[in-house]
Design a protein around this motif. Structure first.
Motif, PDB file in Angstrom:
ATOM      1  N   LYS A  85       0.837  -1.200   0.000  1.00  0.00           N
ATOM      2  CA  LYS A  85       0.000   0.000   0.000  1.00  0.00           C
ATOM      3  C   LYS A  85       0.875   1.254   0.000  1.00  0.00           C
ATOM      4  CE  LYS A  85      -3.848  -2.082   2.564  1.00  0.00           C
ATOM      5  NZ  LYS A  85      -4.668  -2.008   3.811  1.00  0.00           N
ATOM      6  N   PRO A  86       0.309   2.377  -0.471  1.00  0.00           N
ATOM      7  CA  PRO A  86       1.067   3.629  -0.363  1.00  0.00           C
ATOM      8  C   PRO A  86       1.279   3.997   1.098  1.00  0.00           C
ATOM      9  CG  PRO A  86      -1.181   4.041  -1.103  1.00  0.00           C
ATOM     10  CD  PRO A  86      -0.988   2.561  -1.134  1.00  0.00           C
ATOM     11  N   SER A  87       2.300   4.796   1.355  1.00  0.00           N
ATOM     12  CA  SER A  87       2.655   5.108   2.744  1.00  0.00           C
ATOM     13  C   SER A  87       1.559   5.864   3.471  1.00  0.00           C
ATOM     14  CB  SER A  87       3.959   5.915   2.785  1.00  0.00           C
ATOM     15  OG  SER A  87       3.835   7.118   2.047  1.00  0.00           O
ATOM     16  N   ASN A  88       0.743   6.633   2.753  1.00  0.00           N
ATOM     17  CA  ASN A  88      -0.347   7.348   3.432  1.00  0.00           C
ATOM     18  C   ASN A  88      -1.548   6.446   3.689  1.00  0.00           C
ATOM     19  OD1 ASN A  88      -1.144   7.150   0.766  1.00  0.00           O
ATOM     20  ND2 ASN A  88      -1.776   9.300   0.554  1.00  0.00           N
ATOM     21  N   ALA A  89      -1.414   5.164   3.357  1.00  0.00           N
ATOM     22  CA  ALA A  89      -2.438   4.175   3.688  1.00  0.00           C
ATOM     23  C   ALA A  89      -1.836   3.054   4.533  1.00  0.00           C
ATOM     24  CB  ALA A  89      -3.061   3.601   2.411  1.00  0.00           C
ATOM     25  N   GLY A  90      -0.664   3.342   5.149  1.00  0.00           N
ATOM     26  CA  GLY A  90      -0.052   2.391   6.051  1.00  0.00           C
ATOM     27  C   GLY A  90       0.931   1.432   5.412  1.00  0.00           C
ATOM     28  N   GLY A  91       1.251   1.628   4.132  1.00  0.00           N
ATOM     29  CA  GLY A  91       2.152   0.715   3.443  1.00  0.00           C
ATOM     30  C   GLY A  91       3.574   1.224   3.361  1.00  0.00           C
ATOM     31  N   GLY A  92       4.375   0.488   2.599  1.00  0.00           N
ATOM     32  CA  GLY A  92       5.787   0.816   2.480  1.00  0.00           C
ATOM     33  C   GLY A  92       6.167   1.503   1.188  1.00  0.00           C
ATOM     34  N   ILE A  93       5.183   1.852   0.350  1.00  0.00           N
ATOM     35  CA  ILE A  93       5.477   2.515  -0.914  1.00  0.00           C
ATOM     36  C   ILE A  93       5.337   4.027  -0.705  1.00  0.00           C
ATOM     37  CG2 ILE A  93       5.047   2.586  -3.388  1.00  0.00           C
ATOM     38  CD1 ILE A  93       5.802  -0.187  -2.258  1.00  0.00           C
ATOM     39  N   TYR A  94       6.462   4.696  -0.511  1.00  0.00           N
ATOM     40  CA  TYR A  94       6.473   6.136  -0.246  1.00  0.00           C
ATOM     41  C   TYR A  94       6.446   6.962  -1.526  1.00  0.00           C
ATOM     42  CZ  TYR A  94       7.536   5.320   4.694  1.00  0.00           C
ATOM     43  OH  TYR A  94       7.472   4.946   6.024  1.00  0.00           O
ATOM     44  N   ALA A  95       6.607   6.334  -2.668  1.00  0.00           N
ATOM     45  CA  ALA A  95       6.692   7.055  -3.940  1.00  0.00           C
ATOM     46  C   ALA A  95       5.444   7.881  -4.205  1.00  0.00           C
ATOM     47  CB  ALA A  95       6.913   6.060  -5.069  1.00  0.00           C
ATOM     48  N   GLN A  96       5.667   9.039  -4.819  1.00  0.00           N
ATOM     49  CA  GLN A  96       4.575   9.961  -5.148  1.00  0.00           C
ATOM     50  C   GLN A  96       4.739  10.440  -6.582  1.00  0.00           C
ATOM     51  OE1 GLN A  96       3.447  13.226  -2.400  1.00  0.00           O
ATOM     52  NE2 GLN A  96       3.811  14.615  -4.133  1.00  0.00           N
ATOM     53  N   GLY A  97       3.662  10.331  -7.349  1.00  0.00           N
ATOM     54  CA  GLY A  97       3.690  10.776  -8.728  1.00  0.00           C
ATOM     55  C   GLY A  97       4.148  12.218  -8.855  1.00  0.00           C
ATOM     56  N   GLY A  98       5.021  12.456  -9.814  1.00  0.00           N
ATOM     57  CA  GLY A  98       5.525  13.806 -10.052  1.00  0.00           C
ATOM     58  C   GLY A  98       6.741  14.182  -9.247  1.00  0.00           C
ATOM     59  N   ALA A  99       7.128  13.360  -8.282  1.00  0.00           N
ATOM     60  CA  ALA A  99       8.215  13.735  -7.381  1.00  0.00           C
ATOM     61  C   ALA A  99       9.541  13.834  -8.120  1.00  0.00           C
ATOM     62  CB  ALA A  99       8.324  12.704  -6.260  1.00  0.00           C
ATOM     63  N   ARG A 115       6.711  16.287  -1.961  1.00  0.00           N
ATOM     64  CA  ARG A 115       7.390  15.142  -1.349  1.00  0.00           C
ATOM     65  C   ARG A 115       8.441  14.581  -2.301  1.00  0.00           C
ATOM     66  NH1 ARG A 115       4.762  10.882  -0.923  1.00  0.00           N
ATOM     67  NH2 ARG A 115       5.742   9.973   0.915  1.00  0.00           N
ATOM     68  N   PRO A 116       9.533  15.292  -2.519  1.00  0.00           N
ATOM     69  CA  PRO A 116      10.613  14.694  -3.303  1.00  0.00           C
ATOM     70  C   PRO A 116      11.140  13.452  -2.597  1.00  0.00           C
ATOM     71  CG  PRO A 116      11.397  16.643  -2.168  1.00  0.00           C
ATOM     72  CD  PRO A 116       9.906  16.608  -1.972  1.00  0.00           C
ATOM     73  N   ILE A 117      11.977  12.711  -3.284  1.00  0.00           N
ATOM     74  CA  ILE A 117      12.510  11.471  -2.710  1.00  0.00           C
ATOM     75  C   ILE A 117      13.218  11.743  -1.393  1.00  0.00           C
ATOM     76  CG2 ILE A 117      14.264   9.679  -3.058  1.00  0.00           C
ATOM     77  CD1 ILE A 117      13.449   9.642  -6.012  1.00  0.00           C
ATOM     78  N   SER A 118      13.908  12.853  -1.292  1.00  0.00           N
ATOM     79  CA  SER A 118      14.599  13.190  -0.039  1.00  0.00           C
ATOM     80  C   SER A 118      13.619  13.301   1.121  1.00  0.00           C
ATOM     81  CB  SER A 118      15.381  14.485  -0.203  1.00  0.00           C
ATOM     82  OG  SER A 118      14.522  15.543  -0.609  1.00  0.00           O
ATOM     83  N   THR A 119      12.440  13.862   0.859  1.00  0.00           N
ATOM     84  CA  THR A 119      11.416  13.993   1.903  1.00  0.00           C
ATOM     85  C   THR A 119      10.809  12.629   2.223  1.00  0.00           C
ATOM     86  OG1 THR A 119      10.917  16.266   1.264  1.00  0.00           O
ATOM     87  CG2 THR A 119       9.222  15.080   2.509  1.00  0.00           C
ATOM     88  N   GLN A 120      10.600  11.825   1.207  1.00  0.00           N
ATOM     89  CA  GLN A 120      10.061  10.481   1.436  1.00  0.00           C
ATOM     90  C   GLN A 120      10.971   9.683   2.359  1.00  0.00           C
ATOM     91  OE1 GLN A 120       9.432   8.686  -2.447  1.00  0.00           O
ATOM     92  NE2 GLN A 120       8.579  10.597  -3.248  1.00  0.00           N
ATOM     93  N   ILE A 121      12.273   9.805   2.131  1.00  0.00           N
ATOM     94  CA  ILE A 121      13.221   9.086   3.003  1.00  0.00           C
ATOM     95  C   ILE A 121      13.219   9.703   4.400  1.00  0.00           C
ATOM     96  CG2 ILE A 121      15.673   8.551   3.342  1.00  0.00           C
ATOM     97  CD1 ILE A 121      15.897   8.250   0.301  1.00  0.00           C
ATOM     98  N   ASP A 122      13.058  11.022   4.481  1.00  0.00           N
ATOM     99  CA  ASP A 122      12.896  11.669   5.797  1.00  0.00           C
ATOM    100  C   ASP A 122      11.735  11.033   6.558  1.00  0.00           C
ATOM    101  OD1 ASP A 122      14.966  13.452   5.363  1.00  0.00           O
ATOM    102  OD2 ASP A 122      13.651  15.092   4.715  1.00  0.00           O
ATOM    103  N   GLU A 123      10.619  10.860   5.872  1.00  0.00           N
ATOM    104  CA  GLU A 123       9.427  10.299   6.507  1.00  0.00           C
ATOM    105  C   GLU A 123       9.689   8.880   7.014  1.00  0.00           C
ATOM    106  OE1 GLU A 123       6.254  12.701   3.617  1.00  0.00           O
ATOM    107  OE2 GLU A 123       6.447  10.515   3.505  1.00  0.00           O
ATOM    108  N   TYR A 124      10.349   8.083   6.190  1.00  0.00           N
ATOM    109  CA  TYR A 124      10.637   6.712   6.619  1.00  0.00           C
ATOM    110  C   TYR A 124      11.548   6.702   7.836  1.00  0.00           C
ATOM    111  CZ  TYR A 124      12.973   2.254   6.999  1.00  0.00           C
ATOM    112  OH  TYR A 124      13.505   1.099   7.509  1.00  0.00           O
ATOM    113  N   LEU A 125      12.637   7.452   7.785  1.00  0.00           N
ATOM    114  CA  LEU A 125      13.588   7.451   8.898  1.00  0.00           C
ATOM    115  C   LEU A 125      12.972   8.030  10.165  1.00  0.00           C
ATOM    116  CD1 LEU A 125      16.881   8.471   7.054  1.00  0.00           C
ATOM    117  CD2 LEU A 125      16.215   6.203   7.876  1.00  0.00           C
TER     118      LEU A 125
END
Length: 623
Positions: A85-99, A115-125
């Motif tokens: 699932k996407p990360s905003n639905a509790g999953g591990g896919i942080y990718a966002q279209g257009g990033a 949410r560029p990739i750098s921000t996505q990794i921020d969210e995970y960490l």
């Protein structure tokens, strides 16, 4: 070997795999993906609801492909035990279209978070306290939007930033990171529509980005898993019909009024109801101007799995000789027993054969591997004194093994052994040492890419050494002899590195160069043996509890051939259970004083997913 000869229908490959079934995957503790629309599994579904897309339709849309088909990240996450699932639905896919990689994106919808990739990794960490799970699989795929929005000027900053983001994950503890290169953007419908200049520009931009990205990964020794989508797309488009595609330049999707128009077709708003034809999701390469269809995503997921499952399956090449050596050692034991019955100063010649199997069930670190081995030995023993017997033997062992549905290989082992025994007053000490040359031939790895299965071939060599010391005490009770024993066996197997399809004129994206691998084993055993003297017949049995000591994690190293930077990465190897028991029952018989024969059955049990057994027969003649 030509490319066409290496592509065979999947059904034929299944037959070559001899009906092997079951999962063939490493299991990771999680799967986490950072990227753009090429990896987005539905992050913008709340946005679709907000702009008025009906709820039933929202549930099937959201991906940038021919919905409701999954994108590669979902397929890979589900395969390796992650949450797709996407990360905003509790999953591990942080990718966002257009990033983009580290910059704000012009294509982010108004009101939506940048949410560029750098921000996505921020969210995970942030969710893990700053550490990355070393047993999880990570993926980073970006750069396309940086090129689409900033042109050539966006290439260097984006590639540099992506290297930094991969480095961040590595520094936080990540061990397995998929680093995706860009596909050949010149092959996308958007570039194709622009003519020769646009095609050349798209190809050059993607190639330049990949060069910078992979150069940085190599120079910083990040040991990420390079995913060469550039070569893969070239191969698929260049032989489209073989992969089931009939259209490589058009859109599979049409408009979905009022959200898109014929001039603004977007796969984010594409489902079965607005395809150009009912089967477009499986016959078109592209869903819109740049995004892959469901079938293309399935090919990509297969490619990713091959980069992980292939090296893991090859790890069993160093495991199988452990079992074949056990077969050879059983033949030596029969020869030693015959020699100990000879008169002092006499020589005994023996021949022995052993047939058995060694099967590894599917677990978190191995495909379902099966093998059959046949071992033959000839040797002589000399009874030097009442309590000393020595011997020498030569043997040949052949093994035929399958790596689940992933492939097969054969092994020839030529060994030379010295062995002997010292005993007195009930005590005894048996010892042996062996060296062997290994030949691995007919190595075939089956690589499914959609409806096609590629066959990667190789041959290589190796070596094996082993030593054993067994000490024990036998006590007599009438015609029965029994007693305890302790044993220690050390073995090392080396498999030389090899390159798949080394003679091919043009390497394919799925070709791997495998580095040398070594498997060492240190087994301590404690047990009891018993025999009964019944004249010319001696039945016997042996039971031991066995423990492998110092068995830590082992890794195999692979390098994709088409990635010019020679980036190597590590994949966990098969790790067998550490504890088991071994039982043997058999009988020896003496005929005409100088002729003896033996027959025995040996099996291990209590070793989880492993099955190993063998039957040994021998004949000895005294001189």
């Amino acid at each position: 070997m030509s490319t066409k000869k290496r592509l065979i229908p999947a059904l034929v490959a299944s037959a070559l795999a001899m009906g092997a079934t079951g999962a063939n995957a490493v299991t990771f503790s999680g799967v986490y993906v950072f990227g753009d629309s090429l990896s987005d599994s539905g992050y913008f579904r709340p946005f679709l609801t907000a702009i008025g897309v009906p709820s039933p339709l929202v549930a099937t849309l959201g991906r940038f492909t021919t919905n409701p088909g999954p994108v590669w990240s979902e397929l890979v996450a589900n395969y390796y035990g992650g949450n797709a699932k996407p990360s905003n639905a509790g999953g591990g896919i942080y990718a966002q279209g257009g990033a983009r990689v580290a910059s704000a994106s012009a294509s982010t919808p108004p009101g939506s978070a940048q949410r560029p990739i750098s921000t996505q990794i921020d969210e995970y960490l942030a969710s893990t306290g700053g550490t990355a799970d070393s047993n999880a699989l990570f993926a980073v795929w970006g750069g396309a939007n940086d090129i689409l929005q900033a042109g050539a000027a966006g290439i260097t900053p984006a590639a540099t930033a992506e290297i930094q983001q991969i480095g961040r994950l590595k520094a936080a503890g990540a061990r397995y990171i998929l680093a995706f290169g860009l596909p050949n953007l010149g092959l996308t419908p958007s570039s194709q529509a622009g003519g020769a200049a646009a095609i050349a520009q798209g190809t050059a931009a993607a190639a330049g980005y990949n060069t910078l990205l992979f150069n940085g990964i190599a120079s910083n020794n990040l040991r990420a898993i390079p995913v060469d989508t550039f070569s893969l797309l070239n191969e698929v488009v260049g032989n489209a019909a073989a992969y089931g595609f009939t259209n490589t330049t058009g859109f599979a999707c049409t408009a979905l009024p009022p959200f898109t128009t014929p001039t603004s077709v977007s796969s984010q708003f594409c489902s079965g109801g607005n395809l150009v034809s009912a089967n477009a999701a499986t016959t078109y390469v592209f869903a819109d101007g740049i995004h892959p269809t469901t079938a293309s995503h399935a090919l990509l997921a297969d490619f990713v799995k091959s980069l992980i499952d292939g090296p893991n399956a090859y790890s069993t090449m160093a495991e199988i000789p452990m079992a074949s050596r056990a077969a050879h050692m059983r033949t030596l034991d029969d020869g030693l027993q015959a020699g100990q019955r000879a008169e002092v100063g006499k020589v005994t010649a023996f021949a022995a054969g052993d047939g058995g199997k060694y099967d590894i069930g599917t677990n978190a670190l191995s495909p379902n591997t099966t093998s059959k081995n046949h071992s033959a030995s000839v040797g002589v023993t000399f009874r030097a004194s009442e309590g000393a017997t020595i011997g020498i033997a030569a043997g040949k062992t052949t093994v035929s093994a399958t790596m689940g549905s992933l492939g097969k290989f054969d092994t020839d082992e030529s060994e030379v052994s010295v062995f002997g025994s010292l005993k007195g007053d009930g005590w005894y000490a048996n010892f042996s040492g062996s060296v062997a040359d290994l030949t691995f031939k007919n190595i075939n790895r089956f690589v499914p890419i959609g409806i096609v299965t590629r066959v990667n071939t190789a041959n290589t060599n190796g070596s094996s050494t082993s030593g054993n010391l067994t000490v024990g005490y036998d006590a007599d009770w009438g015609n029965v002899t029994a007693g305890p024993f302790l044993s220690y066996t050390a073995q090392s197997v080396n498999v030389n590195g090899f390159t798949e399809n080394a003679s091919a004129t043009t390497p394919l994206s799925t070709d791997l160069k495998m580095s040398d691998q070594t498997r060492t084993s240190r087994v301590a055993s404690a047990g009891l043996r018993i025999s009964a003297n019944m004249g010319n017949w001696t039945p016997y049995a042996r039971l031991s509890y066995d423990q492998e000591n110092g068995l830590g994690s082992r890794f195999v190293t692979a390098t994709p051939v088409t990635v010019q930077q020679n980036i190597s990465y590590d994949i966990p190897a098969y790790l067998p259970p550490k504890h088991w028991s071994t039982g043997t029952i058999g009988v020896r018989a003496v005929f005409a004083q100088r002729v003896s024969v033996g027959l025995a059955w040996t099996s291990i049990f209590g070793r989880s997913e492993l099955k190993q057994n063998g039957i040994t027969g021998s004949v000895a003649i005294g001189f």
